[in-house]
Design an enzyme around this catalytic site. Structure first.
Site, PDB file in Angstrom:
ATOM      1  CE  LYS A  22      -2.474   2.753   3.409  1.00 44.77           C
ATOM      2  NZ  LYS A  22      -1.372   3.550   3.946  1.00 44.77           N
ATOM      3  CG  ASN A  23       2.435   2.787   3.553  1.00 47.97           C
ATOM      4  OD1 ASN A  23       1.274   3.170   3.382  1.00 47.97           O
ATOM      5  ND2 ASN A  23       2.928   2.531   4.745  1.00 47.97           N
ATOM      6  CB  CYS A 117      -4.561   6.563  10.474  1.00 44.77           C
ATOM      7  SG  CYS A 117      -5.150   5.150   9.553  1.00 44.77           S
ATOM      8  NE  ARG A 122       0.039  10.591  10.172  1.00 49.59           N
ATOM      9  CZ  ARG A 122      -0.330   9.478   9.536  1.00 49.59           C
ATOM     10  NH1 ARG A 122      -1.562   9.043   9.614  1.00 49.59           N
ATOM     11  NH2 ARG A 122       0.531   8.801   8.806  1.00 49.59           N
ATOM     12  CG  ASP A 306       2.306   1.451   9.659  1.00 52.39           C
ATOM     13  OD1 ASP A 306       2.057   2.290  10.541  1.00 52.39           O
ATOM     14  OD2 ASP A 306       2.450   1.758   8.460  1.00 52.39           O
ATOM     15  NE  ARG A 398      -7.022   5.157   4.549  1.00 55.81           N
ATOM     16  CZ  ARG A 398      -6.089   5.259   5.513  1.00 55.81           C
ATOM     17  NH1 ARG A 398      -6.415   5.253   6.763  1.00 55.81           N
ATOM     18  NH2 ARG A 398      -4.829   5.394   5.198  1.00 55.81           N
TER      19      ARG A 398
HETATM   20  C1  UD1 Z   1       4.433   6.669   6.791  1.00 49.19           C
HETATM   21  C2  UD1 Z   1       3.418   5.581   6.548  1.00 49.19           C
HETATM   22  C3  UD1 Z   1       2.725   5.207   7.863  1.00 49.19           C
HETATM   23  C4  UD1 Z   1       3.772   4.824   8.906  1.00 49.19           C
HETATM   24  C5  UD1 Z   1       4.837   5.899   9.016  1.00 49.19           C
HETATM   25  C6  UD1 Z   1       5.997   5.474   9.919  1.00 49.19           C
HETATM   26  C7  UD1 Z   1       2.715   6.092   4.298  1.00 49.19           C
HETATM   27  C8  UD1 Z   1       1.637   6.598   3.397  1.00 49.19           C
HETATM   28  N1  UD1 Z   1       2.433   6.092   5.601  1.00 49.19           N
HETATM   29  O1  UD1 Z   1       3.716   7.799   7.304  1.00 49.19           O
HETATM   30  O2  UD1 Z   1       1.875   4.097   7.596  1.00 49.19           O
HETATM   31  O3  UD1 Z   1       3.129   4.678  10.169  1.00 49.19           O
HETATM   32  O4  UD1 Z   1       5.397   6.201   7.734  1.00 49.19           O
HETATM   33  O5  UD1 Z   1       6.587   4.307   9.458  1.00 49.19           O
HETATM   34  O6  UD1 Z   1       3.765   5.663   3.852  1.00 49.19           O
HETATM   35  N2  UD1 Z   1       7.496  14.014  11.249  1.00 49.19           N
HETATM   36  C9  UD1 Z   1       7.816  15.318  11.526  1.00 49.19           C
HETATM   37  N3  UD1 Z   1       7.824  16.215  10.486  1.00 49.19           N
HETATM   38  C10 UD1 Z   1       7.557  15.871   9.211  1.00 49.19           C
HETATM   39  C11 UD1 Z   1       7.240  14.529   8.933  1.00 49.19           C
HETATM   40  C12 UD1 Z   1       7.218  13.604   9.962  1.00 49.19           C
HETATM   41  O7  UD1 Z   1       8.070  15.680  12.676  1.00 49.19           O
HETATM   42  O8  UD1 Z   1       7.590  16.731   8.323  1.00 49.19           O
HETATM   43  C13 UD1 Z   1       7.478  13.010  12.340  1.00 49.19           C
HETATM   44  C14 UD1 Z   1       6.099  12.405  12.566  1.00 49.19           C
HETATM   45  O9  UD1 Z   1       5.341  13.179  13.469  1.00 49.19           O
HETATM   46  C15 UD1 Z   1       6.455  11.032  13.116  1.00 49.19           C
HETATM   47  C16 UD1 Z   1       7.765  10.679  12.416  1.00 49.19           C
HETATM   48  O10 UD1 Z   1       8.297  11.916  11.934  1.00 49.19           O
HETATM   49  O11 UD1 Z   1       6.696  11.111  14.505  1.00 49.19           O
HETATM   50  C17 UD1 Z   1       7.656   9.706  11.266  1.00 49.19           C
HETATM   51  O12 UD1 Z   1       6.682  10.158  10.353  1.00 49.19           O
HETATM   52  P1  UD1 Z   1       6.748   9.778   8.798  1.00 49.19           P
HETATM   53  O13 UD1 Z   1       7.799   8.740   8.592  1.00 49.19           O
HETATM   54  O14 UD1 Z   1       6.824  11.026   8.017  1.00 49.19           O
HETATM   55  O15 UD1 Z   1       5.331   9.115   8.566  1.00 49.19           O
HETATM   56  P2  UD1 Z   1       4.414   9.231   7.300  1.00 49.19           P
HETATM   57  O16 UD1 Z   1       5.244   9.357   6.072  1.00 49.19           O
HETATM   58  O17 UD1 Z   1       3.313  10.209   7.511  1.00 49.19           O
END
Ligand code: UD1
Length: 419
Positions: A22-23, A117, A122, A306, A398
């Site tokens: 999915k991701n 979610c 986020r 996850d 989803r």
């Molecule tokens: C992706 C996955 C999600 C998974 C997550 C962590 C997708 C679509 N979703 O989410 O299923 O749970 O990786 O493996 O691929 N953060 C910041 N600033 C930013 C971005 C992130 O502080 O600009 C922090 C977030 O709050 C979190 C951490 O970094 O604590 C990791 O987030 P991130 O790896 O970005 O998750 P997603 O890409 O949203």
């Protein structure tokens, strides 16, 4: 509205085949916007997030042909619109990849702030920092993000936090930029490598994906014209591995990459499960009550956040007291309240949860609070005695292809019915 009705108490046995990730899919679909032409995507999971993404791409001018239920041909030649349909992009998290890809293609994009979610805050500050470093002007206003640039120029970007989304998004924005971009402290998840492989197949020049330093040499165009098969879903495979543990089952999981599952395999062995690997197949067998274990979620190659709710079900039933420390998301223990309704003994405090293992769970009506929580509740329902009803299953649809069909093939008594 639909719900899943499960009659529990059956150990899961048999074979299951894993779908595409999915991701990776929700990043590769927007990545097609960087191509001025066609491409074919195979092993595409048939899930609602993919259908939503296809809807967005069609609304902005892409032509999509479904070849089978897991394969599409996509022609992005006539994409011209820079404003994504805000009502749809608001619905799911991965719509943020439209910023990187449309910025790369048109140097101009507007999307709504991503939904998805509810796992706590986020932020996307690292995405924005990357786009600005490449030369974009980014404005966040009334729930929408607008990013524009005269041109994008390669540069070095150090990520303050290891972020999957920011790493992929900056990669997307820099593929067609002038010069070389270096992403330092990059995330290393398997789907980052998959997106880089897809882009390279289409003509990009990306090196180092899967390490913490990714180098993107900007190219003039992506020629497309090729086929790409999406990597198997690491999280779906881990979900079935953990379901074998929770139900004292014996499951052979086909079409997975065993290397991606090392952290899960290690914990399953620690909990007393038996794991056999053979090429792209993993067999997980559990013959006794699982041992207690402590878990800390971490970026790849650490234990994936996850799979945290799914292993939480196993720990609820384990012999002894276990701890989970969630280091990625601040609000990922909502599912524990649902497991408590089924007889689990769990105390969640901030980013930690303490599991006092019980011998059995009993069926109850429960609510899927997010995608992975939903998968965990299905596992709990199959392991429990009696009847469980899982509500809010739109979260599960989803991200899991035919989840009840796959569990039913393994012997679960599970039906989808209208509420
Ligand atoms: C992706 C996955 C999600 C998974 C997550 C962590 C997708 C679509 N979703 O989410 O299923 O749970 O990786 O493996 O691929 N953060 C910041 N600033 C930013 C971005 C992130 O502080 O600009 C922090 C977030 O709050 C979190 C951490 O970094 O604590 C990791 O987030 P991130 O790896 O970005 O998750 P997603 O890409 O949203």
């Amino acid at each position: 509205m639909e719900k899943l009705v499960i009659t529990g108490g059956t150990p899961l046995k048999g074979e299951v085949t894993i779908s595409g990730a999915k991701n990776a899919a929700v990043a590769i679909l927007p990545a097609t916007l960087l191509i001025n032409g066609t491409c074919t995507i195979e092993n595409l999971p048939n899930i609602n997030d993919v259908k939503l993404y296809c809807e967005i791409l069609e609304k902005i001018g892409a032509k999509i042909t479904w070849i089978t239920r897991n394969e599409i041909k996509i022609d992005t030649t006539n994409v011209c619109c820079t404003k994504a349909p805000l009502d749809i992009t608001r619905k799911f998290r991965a719509s943020y990849y439209l910023i990187g890809s449309m910025l790369g293609r048109c140097k101009d994009v507007q999307v709504s702030l991503p939904g998805g979610c509810n796992l706590g805050a986020r932020p996307i500050d690292q995405h924005i920092k990357g786009f600005e470093a490449l030369g974009a002007n980014v404005v966040v206003n009334q729930g929408n993000i607008t990013a524009t640039a005269k041109k994008l120029t390669g540069t070095s970007i150090y990520m303050d936090v290891v972020s999957v989304g920011a790493t992929i998004n900056v990669m997307l924005a820099s593929v067609l930029a002038e010069g070389t971009t270096i992403i330092d402290n990059a995330a290393k998840e398997p789907h980052i490598v998959d997106v880089a492989n897809f882009l390279n197949t289409m003509g990009a020049d990306i090196r180092g994906a899967g390490t913490d330093m990714i180098k993107i040499n900007g190219v003039k165009e992506l020629r497309g014209g090729a086929s790409y098969s999406i990597v198997p879903d690491q999280i779906e495979a881990g979900t079935f591995m953990l379901s074998a543990m929770a139900t004292k089952g014996d499951i052979t999981i086909k079409n997975c990459i065993t290397k991606h599952l090392e952290s899960v395999t290690a914990k399953i062995i620690e909990m007393g499960g038996l794991v056999e690997e053979d090429g792209d197949t993993i067999r997980v067998k559990c013959t006794k009550r699982p041992n207690r274990a402590n878990i800390k979620t971490l970026p790849y190659p650490g234990f994936p956040t996850d799979l945290q709710p799914q292993i939480g079900v196993v720990l609820s039933l384990a012999d002894g007291t276990s701890t989970i420390n969630e280091s990625i998301w601040e609000s990922r223990f909502q599912y524990t309240q649902e497991l408590v309704k089924m007889g689990a003994k769990i105390t969640a405090q901030g980013k930690s949860a303490f599991f006092e293992g019980v011998k059995s769970l009993s069926g109850a009506p429960v609510c899927s609070t997010d995608l992975r929580a939903g998968a965990a509740l299905i596992i709990a329902g199959i392991a429990a005695n009696g009847k469980t009803e899982v509500y809010n299953i739109e979260h599960i649809d989803r991200g899991y292809e035919d989840i009840e069909g796959k569990f039913r093939k393994l012997g679960a008594k599970i039906e989808r019915v209208n509420e």
